[in-house]
Design a protein around this motif. Structure first.
Motif, short mmCIF file in Angstrom:
data_model
loop_
_atom_site.label_atom_id
_atom_site.label_comp_id
_atom_site.label_asym_id
_atom_site.label_seq_id
_atom_site.Cartn_x
_atom_site.Cartn_y
_atom_site.Cartn_z
N GLY A 78 0.84 -1.19 0.00
CA GLY A 78 0.00 0.00 0.00
C GLY A 78 0.87 1.24 0.00
N CYS A 79 0.50 2.24 -0.82
CA CYS A 79 1.31 3.46 -0.90
C CYS A 79 0.42 4.70 -1.04
CB CYS A 79 2.29 3.39 -2.07
SG CYS A 79 1.56 2.91 -3.66
N ARG A 80 -0.86 4.55 -0.77
CA ARG A 80 -1.78 5.67 -0.83
C ARG A 80 -1.81 6.37 0.52
NH1 ARG A 80 -4.01 7.86 -5.47
NH2 ARG A 80 -3.69 5.76 -6.30
N ALA B 83 10.14 8.31 -0.34
CA ALA B 83 9.88 9.68 0.11
C ALA B 83 8.45 10.12 -0.16
CB ALA B 83 10.86 10.64 -0.56
N ASP B 84 7.85 10.76 0.82
CA ASP B 84 6.53 11.35 0.67
C ASP B 84 6.57 12.45 -0.39
OD1 ASP B 84 4.23 13.13 1.14
OD2 ASP B 84 3.94 12.01 2.99
N LEU C 235 11.96 6.49 -4.46
CA LEU C 235 10.62 6.01 -4.80
C LEU C 235 9.63 6.94 -4.12
CD1 LEU C 235 9.43 3.53 -6.34
CD2 LEU C 235 9.13 2.46 -4.09
N LEU C 236 8.72 7.54 -4.89
CA LEU C 236 7.75 8.49 -4.37
C LEU C 236 6.53 7.75 -3.84
CD1 LEU C 236 7.92 11.14 -7.24
CD2 LEU C 236 9.36 10.94 -5.19
N THR C 237 6.02 8.21 -2.69
CA THR C 237 4.94 7.49 -2.02
C THR C 237 3.94 8.43 -1.39
OG1 THR C 237 4.49 5.61 -0.56
CG2 THR C 237 6.05 7.27 0.24
N HIS C 238 2.96 7.84 -0.69
CA HIS C 238 1.88 8.52 0.03
C HIS C 238 1.04 9.34 -0.94
CE1 HIS C 238 -0.22 10.39 3.46
NE2 HIS C 238 0.22 9.34 4.12
N HIS C 239 0.54 8.66 -1.98
CA HIS C 239 -0.20 9.32 -3.04
C HIS C 239 -1.54 9.86 -2.51
CE1 HIS C 239 2.85 7.23 -5.11
NE2 HIS C 239 2.21 6.11 -5.35
N ASP C 240 -1.87 11.04 -2.95
CA ASP C 240 -3.12 11.66 -2.53
C ASP C 240 -4.31 10.83 -3.03
OD1 ASP C 240 -4.19 14.35 -1.38
OD2 ASP C 240 -5.43 13.94 -3.15
N PRO C 241 -5.36 10.64 -2.21
CA PRO C 241 -6.50 9.84 -2.65
C PRO C 241 -7.22 10.44 -3.85
CG PRO C 241 -6.98 10.94 -0.58
CD PRO C 241 -5.52 11.10 -0.82
N GLY C 242 -7.02 11.74 -4.10
CA GLY C 242 -7.64 12.36 -5.26
C GLY C 242 -6.81 12.29 -6.52
N SER C 243 -5.59 11.73 -6.43
CA SER C 243 -4.70 11.68 -7.59
C SER C 243 -4.91 10.39 -8.37
CB SER C 243 -3.24 11.77 -7.14
OG SER C 243 -2.96 13.05 -6.60
N SER C 244 -5.36 10.52 -9.60
CA SER C 244 -5.51 9.37 -10.49
C SER C 244 -4.14 8.91 -10.97
CB SER C 244 -6.37 9.75 -11.70
OG SER C 244 -5.68 10.73 -12.49
N ASP C 245 -4.12 7.79 -11.68
CA ASP C 245 -2.87 7.31 -12.26
C ASP C 245 -2.24 8.38 -13.16
OD1 ASP C 245 -2.92 4.80 -11.06
OD2 ASP C 245 -4.11 3.92 -12.67
N ASP D 51 11.17 7.01 -9.24
CA ASP D 51 10.05 6.21 -9.71
C ASP D 51 8.88 6.44 -8.76
OD1 ASP D 51 8.57 4.49 -11.25
OD2 ASP D 51 9.84 2.73 -10.92
N MET D 52 7.70 5.96 -9.15
CA MET D 52 6.49 6.12 -8.36
C MET D 52 6.09 4.77 -7.77
SD MET D 52 4.36 8.56 -7.52
CE MET D 52 4.46 9.86 -8.77
#
Length: 323
Positions: free
Chosen positions: A7-9, A236-237, A273-283, A309-310
């Motif tokens: 999980g990364c959201r 990283a967030d 590696l970028l993480t903690h994706h916003d719940p409103g951010s689509s692919d 990378d994401m």
């Protein structure tokens, strides 16, 4: 050493076709290493990604689980409520994390598992769970050894053992530090007490830093620089674009592409590696954040470019030493 992203959201789990590539489960990462105790699993955070992670662990017939929490916001803990690991008492679970206002892992669980918010009280299920509290995280060292299990040492004692060339004390005996996984902690810039974990596999030298829920800082503290310095992989967030951050989300406790690039180059991180994706951010929106990050990186990385990378659910990532 490798890690598996379950999980990364950030903030809340999401579902829908617009999240199909990067996933919608909240933060949960499994560390994979031959130097962990045999038959055990090491997990960072218990977001909703812990639910599919738990199913994998049961299929592997795992014997013991260690969960290190960065902090106790719902998106990092909610997976506990539907994880079968919590309800199967023959599998010991060891939890560790920060303390804020008297709340550590035990108190967090007692809050999650309490009526009328949840039908099962923690007193009914918690007898196989052991808790460790980090009042001042930077003063503790966590060690794992394949035969020794886990040891949590005061930093002063650890440094004394190192200076004397002595073996590290575990409950089952003394073991060489070079056979251990060595975990250090540093506090993030977040509204609540939040830990960044630096995980180093001593035998291979490979190092991983988990820096989620960390907001931009104009001046980057020396302690944080030392904590991340030359990490082989920095998770990283990077929840917001710079435009979002300046307009709406400053103070929310999360990062932006320009900050992550500046930090990575300052400390000499080798992969990010970028993480903690916003719940409103689509692919597609996450693709744009990654493209923005890579474009900014070109201005920093002429001499030594850093791969960015994401993170995405299901990703298995190799921590490559010296890459």
């Amino acid at each position: 050493m490798r890690f598996l992203v379950h999980g990364c959201r950030g903030s809340i789990p999401v579902a829908g076709m617009q999240y199909s590539r990067h996933g919608g489960s909240t933060t949960c990462i499994r560390i994979l290493s031959d130097h962990l105790p045999a038959g055990s699993a090491l997990i960072l955070d218990g977001g909703s990604g812990l639910i599919p992670a738990s199913k994998d662990l049961l299929a592997e017939k795992i014997e013991r689980v260690y969960i290190l929490f960065t902090h106790y916001h719902w998106d990092h803990t909610i997976g506990l409520t539907l994880s079968p690991l919590i309800f199967i008492k023959k599998i010991p679970v060891v939890m560790a994390g920060p303390v804020q206002d008297g709340v550590g892992t035990r108190e967090m669980c007692e809050t999650l598992f309490r009526q009328p918010f949840f039908p099962v009280d923690f007193k009914e299920v918690g007898s196989h769970i052991t808790h460790h509290r980090f009042d001042v995280p930077s003063t503790k060292i966590i060690l794992f050894h394949r035969e020794g299990g886990i040891a949590i040492l005061d930093r002063d004692a650890f440094e004394t053992y190192v200076d004397r060339g002595e073996q590290m004390p575990f409950e089952s005996g003394l073991y060489d530090l070079d056979e251990c996984i060595d975990i250090r902690m540093h506090l993030c810039n977040h509204p609540e007490q939040t830990i960044s974990y630096r995980i180093q596999e001593r035998a291979s030298g490979r190092s991983l830093v988990m820096l989620t829920d960390h907001e931009n800082q104009d001046g980057i503290p020396l302690g944080l620089r030392a904590h991340i310095r030359e990490a082989d992989t920095l998770i990283a967030d990077c929840q917001y674009t710079r435009t979002q951050y300046d307009a709406f989300t400053a103070g929310f406790g999360h990062g932006t592409p320009d900050y992550v690039v500046r930090l990575a180059h300052l400390v000499g991180a080798r992969n990010v590696l970028l993480t903690h994706h916003d719940p409103g951010s689509s692919d597609e929106q996450l693709d744009r954040i990654l493209a923005e990050t890579r474009e900014i990186e070109k201005r920093y990385g002429a001499d030594r470019p850093i791969p960015f990378d994401m993170a995405r659910d299901g990703m298995v990532y190799d921590v490559r030493h010296g890459a």
